[in-house]
Design a protein around this motif. Sequence first.
Motif, PDB file in Angstrom:
ATOM      1  N   GLU A   6       0.870  -1.283  -0.006  1.00 31.65           N
ATOM      2  CA  GLU A   6       0.245  -0.073   0.037  1.00 31.65           C
ATOM      3  C   GLU A   6       0.556   1.210   0.042  1.00 31.65           C
ATOM      4  N   ARG A   7       1.928   1.297   0.917  1.00 33.89           N
ATOM      5  CA  ARG A   7       2.707   2.257   1.040  1.00 33.89           C
ATOM      6  C   ARG A   7       3.510   2.746  -0.518  1.00 33.89           C
ATOM      7  N   LEU A   8       4.020   1.615  -0.775  1.00 32.57           N
ATOM      8  CA  LEU A   8       4.862   1.631  -2.157  1.00 32.57           C
ATOM      9  C   LEU A   8       3.851   1.942  -3.378  1.00 32.57           C
ATOM     10  N   ALA A   9       2.491   1.535  -3.228  1.00 30.15           N
ATOM     11  CA  ALA A   9       1.752   2.099  -4.562  1.00 30.15           C
ATOM     12  C   ALA A   9       1.414   3.445  -4.223  1.00 30.15           C
ATOM     13  N   GLY A  10       1.123   4.076  -2.964  1.00 30.87           N
ATOM     14  CA  GLY A  10       0.926   5.412  -2.552  1.00 30.87           C
ATOM     15  C   GLY A  10       2.248   6.192  -3.225  1.00 30.87           C
ATOM     16  N   ALA A  11       3.399   5.744  -2.906  1.00 34.43           N
ATOM     17  CA  ALA A  11       4.420   6.471  -3.296  1.00 34.43           C
ATOM     18  C   ALA A  11       4.966   6.531  -4.780  1.00 34.43           C
ATOM     19  N   ALA A  12       4.340   5.591  -5.603  1.00 36.86           N
ATOM     20  CA  ALA A  12       4.381   5.607  -7.014  1.00 36.86           C
ATOM     21  C   ALA A  12       3.398   6.603  -7.534  1.00 36.86           C
ATOM     22  N   LEU A  13       2.006   6.435  -6.843  1.00 31.23           N
ATOM     23  CA  LEU A  13       1.042   7.443  -7.308  1.00 31.23           C
ATOM     24  C   LEU A  13       1.404   9.131  -6.954  1.00 31.23           C
ATOM     25  N   ALA A  14       2.250   9.301  -5.874  1.00 32.42           N
ATOM     26  CA  ALA A  14       2.502  10.464  -5.392  1.00 32.42           C
ATOM     27  C   ALA A  14       3.900  11.171  -6.319  1.00 32.42           C
ATOM     28  N   ALA A  15       4.504  10.132  -6.735  1.00 31.92           N
ATOM     29  CA  ALA A  15       5.800  10.541  -7.632  1.00 31.92           C
ATOM     30  C   ALA A  15       5.239  10.957  -8.960  1.00 31.92           C
ATOM     31  N   ARG A  16       4.171  10.461  -9.428  1.00 29.04           N
ATOM     32  CA  ARG A  16       3.645  10.835 -10.598  1.00 29.04           C
ATOM     33  C   ARG A  16       3.355  12.211 -10.829  1.00 29.04           C
ATOM     34  N   GLN A  17       3.048  12.974  -9.663  1.00 32.88           N
ATOM     35  CA  GLN A  17       3.035  14.486  -9.919  1.00 32.88           C
ATOM     36  C   GLN A  17       4.061  15.187 -10.320  1.00 32.88           C
ATOM     37  N   TYR A  18       5.414  14.515 -10.463  1.00 32.55           N
ATOM     38  CA  TYR A  18       6.516  15.431 -10.983  1.00 32.55           C
ATOM     39  C   TYR A  18       6.895  15.030 -12.498  1.00 32.55           C
ATOM     40  N   ALA A  19       6.151  13.848 -12.817  1.00 31.14           N
ATOM     41  CA  ALA A  19       6.290  13.668 -14.510  1.00 31.14           C
ATOM     42  C   ALA A  19       6.326  14.645 -15.397  1.00 31.14           C
ATOM     43  N   GLY A  29       4.818   7.336 -12.528  1.00 34.89           N
ATOM     44  CA  GLY A  29       5.441   7.739 -11.176  1.00 34.89           C
ATOM     45  C   GLY A  29       5.931   6.166 -10.980  1.00 34.89           C
ATOM     46  N   ALA A  30       7.084   6.069 -10.294  1.00 35.20           N
ATOM     47  CA  ALA A  30       7.458   4.722  -9.765  1.00 35.20           C
ATOM     48  C   ALA A  30       8.055   4.783  -8.335  1.00 35.20           C
ATOM     49  N   ALA A  31       7.920   3.767  -7.719  1.00 36.38           N
ATOM     50  CA  ALA A  31       8.395   3.694  -6.420  1.00 36.38           C
ATOM     51  C   ALA A  31       9.223   2.384  -6.144  1.00 36.38           C
ATOM     52  N   LEU A  32      10.569   2.351  -5.832  1.00 36.43           N
ATOM     53  CA  LEU A  32      11.549   1.138  -5.758  1.00 36.43           C
ATOM     54  C   LEU A  32      11.722   0.948  -4.355  1.00 36.43           C
ATOM     55  N   LEU A  33      11.518  -0.264  -3.769  1.00 30.90           N
ATOM     56  CA  LEU A  33      11.672  -0.620  -2.591  1.00 30.90           C
ATOM     57  C   LEU A  33      12.835  -1.565  -2.484  1.00 30.90           C
ATOM     58  N   THR A  34      14.018  -1.227  -1.623  1.00 31.19           N
ATOM     59  CA  THR A  34      15.282  -1.790  -1.515  1.00 31.19           C
ATOM     60  C   THR A  34      15.046  -2.628  -0.275  1.00 31.19           C
ATOM     61  N   ALA A  35      16.201  -3.735  -0.519  1.00 29.48           N
ATOM     62  CA  ALA A  35      16.024  -4.868   0.552  1.00 29.48           C
ATOM     63  C   ALA A  35      15.940  -4.519   1.987  1.00 29.48           C
ATOM     64  N   GLU A  36      16.337  -3.135   2.260  1.00 25.91           N
ATOM     65  CA  GLU A  36      16.473  -2.635   3.634  1.00 25.91           C
ATOM     66  C   GLU A  36      15.185  -1.750   3.838  1.00 25.91           C
ATOM     67  N   GLY A  37      14.399  -1.777   3.097  1.00 25.96           N
ATOM     68  CA  GLY A  37      13.130  -1.117   3.221  1.00 25.96           C
ATOM     69  C   GLY A  37      13.186   0.531   2.931  1.00 25.96           C
ATOM     70  N   LYS A  38      14.132   1.031   2.144  1.00 20.94           N
ATOM     71  CA  LYS A  38      14.244   2.517   1.553  1.00 20.94           C
ATOM     72  C   LYS A  38      13.478   2.436   0.203  1.00 20.94           C
ATOM     73  N   ILE A  39      12.660   3.504   0.109  1.00 22.73           N
ATOM     74  CA  ILE A  39      11.718   3.626  -1.164  1.00 22.73           C
ATOM     75  C   ILE A  39      12.451   4.881  -1.956  1.00 22.73           C
ATOM     76  N   PHE A  40      12.981   4.504  -2.976  1.00 23.92           N
ATOM     77  CA  PHE A  40      13.284   5.462  -4.225  1.00 23.92           C
ATOM     78  C   PHE A  40      12.093   5.849  -5.241  1.00 23.92           C
ATOM     79  N   THR A  41      11.852   7.085  -5.499  1.00 26.41           N
ATOM     80  CA  THR A  41      10.786   7.199  -6.370  1.00 26.41           C
ATOM     81  C   THR A  41      11.261   7.681  -7.614  1.00 26.41           C
TER      82      THR A  41
END
Length: 137
Positions: A6-19, A29-41
């Motif tokens: 849910e959080r990752l999907a929300g981050a992708a939707l939010a990142a879309r505003q900067y397209a 928009g995209a949101a990438l989850l690392t093995a340590e739990g960090k999100i890069f958009t």
Amino acid sequence: MENWKERLAGAALAARQYAYAPYSGFRVGAALLTAEGKIFTGCNVENASYGAANCAERTAFFKAVSEGERQFLAIAVAGGKEEEPEDYAYPCGICRQVMQEFCGADFMILTVRRKLDWQEYSLRELLPHGFGGDGLR
Ligand code: THU
């Protein structure tokens, strides 16, 4: 524990505003989850020289890799021409190849249509028999 999706999907939707998509109007928009739990958009970044465009997924990957990240669990992608698109947006072939470079076959791809509305795939499903670097080493 589905909350991370849910959080990752929300981050992708939010990142879309900067397209930056003045040519296609297809905003991603995209949101990438690392093995340590960090999100890069990331978002797509187009160019008047069309071929210079970069997809949202690769923006997220390149941001993460350029900051030392190499291990990833999942990516969420939200895209379309409308604010609430009818269809799910799927990663293009080049982005799937970039996923193949850094991710295992179980890497998860969430194609997000709107909040709490996504589909789930593995990289194995979206890029069967992908080309990896093993044969080059
Ligand atoms: N695009 C993405 O950002 N990700 C994809 O997986 C598919 C395509 C972008 C590239 C371009 O800016 C626009 O969508 C139309 O192709």
